[in-house]
Motif scaffolding. Sequence first.
Motif, PDB file in Angstrom:
ATOM      1  N   TYR A  89       3.785  -5.861  -0.307  1.00 50.30           N
ATOM      2  CA  TYR A  89       4.221  -6.447  -1.585  1.00 50.30           C
ATOM      3  C   TYR A  89       5.611  -7.052  -1.450  1.00 50.30           C
ATOM      4  CZ  TYR A  89       6.114  -6.500  -6.352  1.00 50.30           C
ATOM      5  OH  TYR A  89       6.727  -6.874  -7.531  1.00 50.30           O
ATOM      6  N   HIS A 108      -3.504  -5.172  -3.585  1.00 49.63           N
ATOM      7  CA  HIS A 108      -2.809  -4.211  -4.452  1.00 49.63           C
ATOM      8  C   HIS A 108      -3.519  -3.960  -5.776  1.00 49.63           C
ATOM      9  CE1 HIS A 108       0.599  -5.858  -1.936  1.00 49.63           C
ATOM     10  NE2 HIS A 108       0.723  -4.562  -1.747  1.00 49.63           N
ATOM     11  N   GLY A 154       1.163  -7.277  -7.687  1.00 45.08           N
ATOM     12  CA  GLY A 154       0.995  -7.606  -6.284  1.00 45.08           C
ATOM     13  C   GLY A 154      -0.136  -8.576  -6.025  1.00 45.08           C
ATOM     14  N   GLY A 177      -1.475  -0.421  -4.230  1.00 43.68           N
ATOM     15  CA  GLY A 177      -0.633  -0.960  -5.294  1.00 43.68           C
ATOM     16  C   GLY A 177       0.290   0.080  -5.880  1.00 43.68           C
ATOM     17  N   VAL A 207       3.643  -1.441  -4.987  1.00 45.88           N
ATOM     18  CA  VAL A 207       4.075  -2.254  -6.126  1.00 45.88           C
ATOM     19  C   VAL A 207       4.885  -1.424  -7.124  1.00 45.88           C
ATOM     20  CG1 VAL A 207       3.344  -3.724  -8.035  1.00 45.88           C
ATOM     21  CG2 VAL A 207       2.098  -3.787  -5.866  1.00 45.88           C
TER      22      VAL A 207
END
Length: 550
Positions: A114, A422, A417, A437, A441
Amino acid sequence: MSSRDFNRRGFLGAATVAGLTLAGAGSLTACGGGAATGGGGAKASAKLKLPTYVPANVPAPDLPGNAAGLDPAYLRYPKNLTRSVAKKPGDGKPVTALTETFTTAAPAMNRNAYWQELNKRLGSDLKMTIVNGLGADDVYRAKFNATVAGGDMPDLMWFPPNQGLKNVPALLEAKFHDLTEYLSGDAVKKYPNLANIPEFAWKTAVINGKIWGLAVPYGRMGQVYVANEDFWKPVGGVQFDSAQDFFDKAKELLDVKRKKYVLEPQYVNHILQFAYWHGAPNKWRMDGGKLTHYFETDEFHAGLEFALKCQKAQLFWPDPNLPTTLEKMEGGFLGLHVQSFPGFLNDSNMYDWPEKVLVPFAAEKGVTPTWGFGYGSVGFTAINNKVSKDRIETLLQVMNYLSAPMGSEERLFLDNGIEGTHHTRSKDGDVLLNKKGNAEVLTTRQAINFFGNAPETLYLPGKPDITRGIHEAQVELMKIGKTDPTAGFFSDTYANKGASSSDTVYQAIKDIVAGRAPLSSFKKDVLPAWQSEAGDAMRKEYEQAIADSK
């Protein structure tokens, strides 16, 4: 969910209300979030043109918001997203920043897909020094001060709202760029996502008539009472005609043998909610040019008396250091807790028990209940004056990207993301983070959101009915919401003694409610001591600053 995801129960309330944050932290003006007294600062700030507000061009929300702080709401993730940034904002050189987090540390850039993708989209590597504030209240302040003292400052430094930074006006003049010419009035239109930040948030970045940073918007809704609806069903739900009606129903639901209590044991937070039922001000009340702090009001004292009544009736959870409030709420062993509104949004997204905001009601006939707006900001991000002037615009464009609004392609990425990596899409189009994620993220985004973010939007994936209910609660809260008249003004005494003097009061309040001190000690000893230590001086400084601004 919304365009931020802060933990630690909403960043200590994020300076949301009248100083009664979960840790008794200071509020926004402690970090220079307003006009400094002396030198015509208040008058200069009053004459300053704040950035022109231009709402973002994004898909219309299902439920509208407004510039006064009502959050727009999307019941499903919006379709037909707009592009809010035309080209990569970076210049190929790293952009460095000092920021904070209250969650698990983000994976390092070299193993964080990310973060790497964000760098590509920015056109510059975003190199963040991330301070984890979970350990202690002053950890960021210590790092901030050490960074300034060491002289090796990053391009961007986040000025927090409630961590007691001192001598902020002088520090800004010495070490940071004045951004007024870039952001004041229509100049901000060059950065459309920054123009989408509401005026109340920008006020927190103004000192001595100058705009010193990028306002970091945050929900303007202050602390709220959050109920488990199922807990209250046996007595007709979360509806009360008076404080006595609330008390009677709470006593009916109390079941000590089953360890089923009504109120979490954060006494000072409950007192504020009780005081709102009686019509208390939001920190200060202004009347004829004179300020009265809520500690000094009959309404606050009535809230304290009611809290003592609740404690004597055993309505509070008996362990004052309860570490599992949300678990107890979810399990039906607690009926109410106090939470910052953005923190409530996070909880609503994470938990499946029926949460409902209890809007303040009249304690008795003839009383008009109140409720306190927050500052709508988690501070501002300033630009190191060692950065050459010809690079300021690049940094502002980077911040413009990080402030992309809900409904834009950029915000979809910033919050979620890369699709497939993600997040995934549900059959209804909702955006759902996956394991990667959550690991990359959420952790990275929180650090970013503290120094650059979009105005709050209500969106809870897969929970349209809950989203609608939250928006309805906001509408009701705004009808009785009060602002703090000292917001946007600077008090030296507050910066130096505000937090510590308030903490002394809060500890005394805990002693009174717990039965370790008599109620009479509040007016006899506690209040006069607070007035002598800090209250009277703060009052004088704020009154003078407000008078100078007219």
